[in-house]
Write an enzyme that holds these catalytic residues in place. Structure first.
Site, short mmCIF file in Angstrom:
data_model
loop_
_atom_site.label_atom_id
_atom_site.label_comp_id
_atom_site.label_asym_id
_atom_site.label_seq_id
_atom_site.Cartn_x
_atom_site.Cartn_y
_atom_site.Cartn_z
N HIS A 101 -5.76 -13.36 9.17
CA HIS A 101 -5.01 -12.22 10.03
C HIS A 101 -5.73 -11.03 10.56
O HIS A 101 -5.41 -9.86 10.26
CB HIS A 101 -3.68 -11.68 8.99
CG HIS A 101 -2.95 -12.74 8.41
ND1 HIS A 101 -2.40 -13.75 9.47
CD2 HIS A 101 -2.53 -13.10 7.22
CE1 HIS A 101 -1.51 -14.44 8.78
NE2 HIS A 101 -1.53 -14.29 7.41
N ARG A 107 18.92 19.62 -1.33
CA ARG A 107 19.44 18.54 -0.67
C ARG A 107 20.20 17.58 -1.30
O ARG A 107 20.05 17.42 -2.45
CB ARG A 107 18.21 17.53 -0.16
CG ARG A 107 16.99 18.08 0.97
CD ARG A 107 17.35 17.86 2.27
NE ARG A 107 17.25 16.52 2.63
CZ ARG A 107 16.03 15.95 3.13
NH1 ARG A 107 14.93 16.85 3.22
NH2 ARG A 107 15.93 14.75 3.38
N ARG A 156 1.85 -8.76 8.69
CA ARG A 156 3.17 -8.43 9.25
C ARG A 156 3.26 -7.57 10.21
O ARG A 156 4.28 -7.23 10.58
CB ARG A 156 4.09 -8.22 7.90
CG ARG A 156 4.79 -9.13 7.14
CD ARG A 156 5.40 -8.71 6.06
NE ARG A 156 4.66 -8.82 4.84
CZ ARG A 156 5.08 -8.75 3.56
NH1 ARG A 156 6.20 -8.35 3.19
NH2 ARG A 156 4.08 -9.11 2.52
N LYS A 201 0.19 8.01 2.96
CA LYS A 201 -0.47 6.54 3.21
C LYS A 201 -1.19 6.75 4.40
O LYS A 201 -1.60 5.50 4.69
CB LYS A 201 0.85 5.59 3.21
CG LYS A 201 1.79 5.77 1.96
CD LYS A 201 3.04 5.14 2.24
CE LYS A 201 4.20 5.74 1.29
NZ LYS A 201 5.72 5.04 1.63
N PRO A 257 0.94 -1.02 -0.19
CA PRO A 257 0.06 -0.29 0.01
C PRO A 257 0.77 1.44 0.00
O PRO A 257 1.31 1.49 1.00
CB PRO A 257 -0.98 -0.28 1.32
CG PRO A 257 -0.45 -1.32 1.95
CD PRO A 257 0.84 -1.82 1.24
#
Length: 328
Positions: free
Chosen positions: A140, A206, A163, A87, A2
DNA sequence: AGAGTGGCCTGTAGGC
DNA sequence: TGCCTACAGGCCACTC
């Protein structure tokens, strides 16, 4: 995995079912899926229990306390429309109807209390699944909510995570309406309020490699390993190219490539390599068919025929074409 | 402040 | 067959 497009597919899938719905029951099966959730102390303020978080295993006692706190506080909550940044995904709380109380008189308006949200991060393998109340278990499932919606009736929202890198949490909203735990996350490139000029300026200031910069969620959010590699391929940039050497034009091209790859992935329902990413109905996306470099080490580049290279990078892998993505 | 690294997690694949 | 290891990687805490 994701990343932004996958989380957006989940948000959009969740929206019609959860907006306006009320939590009528909650079950935490595995408190490790609450690692972002901080239980309230006696004073009503979030208090660390000295455990959990990252890099520390939750003891059984602390886990049970967290689970109980979450189950108690989420009961009766009515959700507003889901919001996403990068996210992170959250369901703002519109109001809370105290369990057992009679009618609207007992409703605590959100305006009266500090804003609250159910925050979700899917991590590597997290899923938010919408299921009928009597549907069989998915694998799960760590946390289960039963919700009631005026139109759709009773539904289950299952948070499944193989996980356990993901987590749910109840988190207070800042004045900007963003959960405290996501306040440091930059806007993402699909956000209408994303500031292109500021991003491009910071990117070009950067010295780090441009892939590292794309993965820095405080610079731009929503980018993970797959879409970083894909955007760099589209912009013909070597992942280790320093931000400092990017011309204004090349930097803008990279941002454009990022938006393009996100938009295409979104249209194709996201990337599914295995059963670890699915939409709220458990279905896989098909952007994996459109992948050009990620996971294609040793195979020919579709643009120039060069062999895609895979190198170790930040405890993961970078994939790029050494012929048309030259380091400068 | 930015750079770099380790730890969290479990299922799967591959070697022997 | 079964044991072992490597690998997948987003995020945060930590050090330098």
């Amino acid at each position: 995995m994701p990343e932004l497009p996958e989380v957006e597919v989940v948000r959009a899938g969740l929206a019609p079912a959860v907006t306006g719905a009320r939590v009528i029951a909650a079950e935490v099966r595995d408190p490790r899926a609450l690692k972002r959730h901080l239980p309230l102390g006696g004073d009503g303020a979030p208090s660390a229990d000295g455990e959990g978080g990252h890099g520390v295993t939750l003891s059984d006692a602390a886990g049970r306390a967290r689970a109980a706190d979450f189950e108690r506080r989420i009961l009766g909550i009515r959700f507003a429309a889901p919001v996403r940044r990068g996210k992170f995904l959250w369901l703002p709380v519109a109001e809370r109807v105290a369990p057992g109380a009679n009618g609207a008189a007992a409703a605590e308006r959100a305006a009266a209390a500090p804003g609250l949200a159910l925050l979700a991060h899917l991590g590597m393998s997290g899923q938010l699944l919408l299921r009928a109340p009597e549907a069989a278990d998915d694998r799960h499932v760590r946390i289960r909510l039963w919700i009631e919606h005026a139109e759709h009736g009773e539904l289950r929202v299952d948070f499944a995570d193989q996980r356990l890198f993901g987590s749910l949490a109840l988190d207070a909203l800042t004045a900007e309406g963003v959960p405290g735990q996501a306040r440091h996350i930059a806007r993402d490139p699909l956000d209408p309020r994303f500031d292109d000029a500021v991003f491009l300026q910071r990117l070009r200031a950067r010295p780090s490699g441009v892939k590292r910069l794309l993965l820095d969620q405080t610079l731009v959010s929503g980018v993970g390993n797959i879409y970083a590699d894909e955007a760099l391929w589209r912009a013909r940039l070597h992942p280790e190219t320093s931000g400092r050497v990017l011309s204004a034009r090349k930097a803008a091209e990279l941002l454009g490539a990022l938006r393009d790859v996100f938009a295409q992935a979104l249209a194709e329902g996201g990337t599914s390599f295995d059963a670890q990413y699915v939409n709220v109905n458990g279905q896989a996306g098909y952007f994996s068919r459109s992948i050009e470099v990620y996971g294609r080490g040793g195979k020919p580049c579709s643009r120039c025929g060069g062999l895609i290279k895979r190198v170790a990078f930040m405890n993961r892998s970078s994939h790029f074409c050494p012929v048309c993505q030259r380091k400068r």
